[in-house]
Design a protein around this motif. Structure first.
Motif, mmCIF file in Angstrom:
data_model
loop_
_atom_site.group_PDB
_atom_site.id
_atom_site.type_symbol
_atom_site.label_atom_id
_atom_site.label_comp_id
_atom_site.label_asym_id
_atom_site.label_seq_id
_atom_site.Cartn_x
_atom_site.Cartn_y
_atom_site.Cartn_z
ATOM 1 N N LYS A 38 47.823 15.119 43.435
ATOM 2 C CA LYS A 38 48.544 15.643 42.415
ATOM 3 C C LYS A 38 47.972 15.509 41.193
ATOM 4 C CE LYS A 38 52.601 15.108 45.517
ATOM 5 N NZ LYS A 38 53.926 14.661 45.731
ATOM 6 N N TYR A 58 46.361 25.749 44.519
ATOM 7 C CA TYR A 58 46.011 24.937 45.624
ATOM 8 C C TYR A 58 45.125 24.013 45.157
ATOM 9 C CZ TYR A 58 47.133 28.797 48.595
ATOM 10 O OH TYR A 58 47.930 29.818 49.153
ATOM 11 N N GLN A 59 45.538 22.535 45.510
ATOM 12 C CA GLN A 59 44.496 21.354 45.038
ATOM 13 C C GLN A 59 44.363 20.463 46.278
ATOM 14 O OE1 GLN A 59 44.097 18.254 41.290
ATOM 15 N NE2 GLN A 59 46.148 18.808 42.074
ATOM 16 N N TYR A 111 39.113 28.406 38.804
ATOM 17 C CA TYR A 111 39.022 27.027 39.699
ATOM 18 C C TYR A 111 38.532 25.984 38.868
ATOM 19 C CZ TYR A 111 33.889 27.870 40.357
ATOM 20 O OH TYR A 111 32.771 28.103 40.028
ATOM 21 N N TYR A 118 36.238 22.228 39.710
ATOM 22 C CA TYR A 118 35.478 21.470 40.722
ATOM 23 C C TYR A 118 35.249 20.326 40.086
ATOM 24 C CZ TYR A 118 32.159 20.320 44.234
ATOM 25 O OH TYR A 118 31.571 19.475 45.277
ATOM 26 N N ARG A 162 36.990 17.053 44.797
ATOM 27 C CA ARG A 162 38.337 17.554 44.322
ATOM 28 C C ARG A 162 37.944 19.163 43.891
ATOM 29 N NH1 ARG A 162 40.104 19.563 39.037
ATOM 30 N NH2 ARG A 162 42.155 19.102 38.802
ATOM 31 N N LEU A 214 40.695 22.662 42.645
ATOM 32 C CA LEU A 214 41.681 23.253 42.313
ATOM 33 C C LEU A 214 41.405 24.667 41.990
ATOM 34 C CD1 LEU A 214 44.586 22.022 39.688
ATOM 35 C CD2 LEU A 214 43.407 24.297 39.278
#
Length: 541
Positions: free
Chosen positions: A43, A220-221, A244, A246, A252, A254
């Motif tokens: 999160k 999304y993650q 996005y 990276y 990881r 997102l």
């Protein structure tokens, strides 16, 4: 039927911090959580400066700093092989050990440039003690707060599903107990705090309006395994289809996509769904070969509860407000709720709360949440992939954020240190602001005296006139005598949540003493000692 003073529903960061704040004040508190163990889902990746200062005031700064060091080590290995200057710059800045204000945040994916920050700005310079303790991911924070709660004897019951609440009388009146109905039986409490997330069962049951704006994007993650990530840029990247990020830790990713909404928001995110979105937004035909833990799905749905209280039930954290999670604003906002509510609810339970004290939870925190909702809406507006928005980002990033004064203001706002409360009728700086780093002449700091959750009075007068005012209230106020050689340094009364409730110069007159008495009555339920009968009773700084 079991009874406790307060039931907190939800063992996320907000619920755990709130429970610990109550326990510090001797309140019996039970936390009910449906999950069997802390959620390891990725999160928020960090906390802001205001949140780190909360941990500092409770003696948790060393633990947070250790998490920070571990994350830097992991991110450093990733960044050292990165072709993206922004990722390397972020890690290099975080590796530094000097007391400088941390500038590792971003606004709509535009990273704050450390070389453009004026570190001599007194606003930022007053909040540097926690610089090496902000990179604390949400999962690590939950573990840290869980250990803190355990030391304080908080009763945390996991694997308990809450079904609803009802009053012991005809309704949830202010003068009646609350029954929490669960799949493990009923728990009776004097008060209940719902910290059960954005889809709060309790908020819905009570019919509290949740007003705001509908989502425009879905994000999304996750931590993933990729067969060939070489086509992905590290750091934040805008595309015609979304945005996005990276990194900065290995695997990881997102990604946020405008327009398309999932058919079922409650369904778990599959590897196929995540891969389809990553490919569409990045434009890179990557193949996801594995998923570590669960992927999260979120949106920029921005809503706020019209009321934070219904009788003896209160809302905190995401149960009271939701918005896009960029920069971990939701995590930090919830921690702010918890530390603001904790001592006020404890004062109410313990019977010493001044009239109207608990009402100030909503009057102080609701405007802060409304601002955060707008702050995140503004970022979403800058994330779009069309040419007009791209040019707007150029103006904001290249023309505005390159101005040190502007960038400093944005950083102060995003870090949480600029929030302000109306705590006195005649408010002048620094009253109403967060205390930050207050260093004393002995080398100790104000935060060192706040570990037990009391008010802290720092008296910089030459004759100790202000510590004398609270000599009979040491159970509620830690009074620190710290005569100042620099007469510009004010004496301070700081609330348990770190907010300055009163300030006076070293040469203060009788008017300052009357203002202190007013602040003590309004916030601490204490009447100052008579000046003519006062005797010295204090803790040396």
């Amino acid at each position: 039927m079991r009874r406790t003073d307060v039931v907190v529903i939800g063992a996320g960061p907000t619920g755990l911090l709130l429970a610990s704040e109550l326990a510090l004040q001797g309140v019996r508190v039970t936390v009910l959580e449906r999950l069997q163990k802390p959620d390891a889902t990725i999160k928020a990746g960090s906390i802001n400066v205001a949140s780190a200062e909360i941990l500092d005031r409770r003696g948790l700064l060393p633990a947070a700093a250790e998490v920070h060091r571990r994350l830097i080590a992991a991110a450093g290995a990733f960044a050292d092989g990165s072709a993206n200057d922004t990722v390397r710059g972020l890690v290099d800045a975080a590796r530094r050990t000097a007391r400088r204000f941390p500038t590792t945040g971003h606004f709509a994916g535009m990273l704050f440039r450390e070389d453009l920050v004026d570190q001599d700005d007194p606003v930022l310079a007053a909040h540097t003690a926690v610089a090496n303790a902000v990179l604390v991911p949400q999962h690590d924070l939950e573990l840290l707060l869980g250990q803190h709660c355990a030391r304080l004897g908080v009763d945390i019951r996991r694997g308990v599903e809450v079904h609803g609440v009802r009053g012991t009388g005809a309704d949830l009146r202010d003068d009646a107990d609350v029954v929490v109905e669960t799949d493990a039986g009923e728990v009776t409490a004097g008060w209940v705090v719902a910290a059960d997330g954005g889809r709060s069962l309790i908020r819905k049951q009570l019919g509290i309006d949740f007003v705001g704006t509908d989502p425009q994007l879905v994000g999304y993650q996750a931590i993933v395994d990729l067969d060939d990530p070489s086509g992905l840029r590290r750091g934040w990247t805008w595309t015609p289809r979304g945005i996005y990020a990276y990194g900065p830790i290995p695997g990881r990713i997102l990604v946020a996509r405008f327009g398309t909404q999932p058919r079922d928001r409650n369904a778990p995110v599959s590897l196929d769904e995540l891969q389809e979105v990553v490919r569409e937004v990045t434009g890179v035909p990557v193949t996801l070969t594995g998923l570590h833990g669960r992927a999260t799905r979120w949106s920029d749905n921005a809503r706020q509860a019209r009321s934070y209280r219904h009788g003896r039930v209160l809302l905190a954290g995401d149960a009271a407000h939701v918005h896009a999670p960029f920069s971990g604003q939701g995590l930090n906002l919830g921690l702010g709720d918890a530390v603001n509510l904790g001592w006020k609810l404890a004062a109410t339970v313990n019977g010493w709360a001044p009239a109207g004290l608990l009402d100030t939870y909503q009057t102080e925190r609701q405007p802060i949440a409304a601002w955060v909702l707008d702050w995140t809406r503004a970022q979403v507006a800058l994330l779009r992939g069309d040419e007009h928005t791209a040019r707007l980002r150029d103006v904001v990033g290249a023309e505005l954020f390159t101005v040190p004064g502007v960038l400093n203001r944005v950083i102060a706002l995003s870090s949480g240190i600029a929030q302000h409360y109306d705590v006195a009728e005649e408010t002048a700086a620094p009253v109403g602001s967060i205390a930050g780093d207050v260093e004393l002449t002995t080398g100790s700091r104000l935060a060192d005296f706040a570990h037990d959750g009391r008010f802290v009075l720092v008296d910089r007068s030459p004759d100790g006139r202000f510590v004398n005012a609270v000599r009979q209230a040491e159970h509620r106020i830690a009074a620190v005598a710290d005569p100042a050689a620099d007469v510009s340094l004010p004496s301070l009364l700081v609330r348990p949540d770190g907010v300055i409730a009163w300030a006076a110069s070293a040469r203060a007159d009788g008017h300052a003493r009357r203002e202190l008495d007013a602040a003590l009555r309004r916030w601490a339920g204490v009447r100052g000692a008579r000046p003519e009968t006062a005797r010295s009773s204090h803790v040396d700084g």
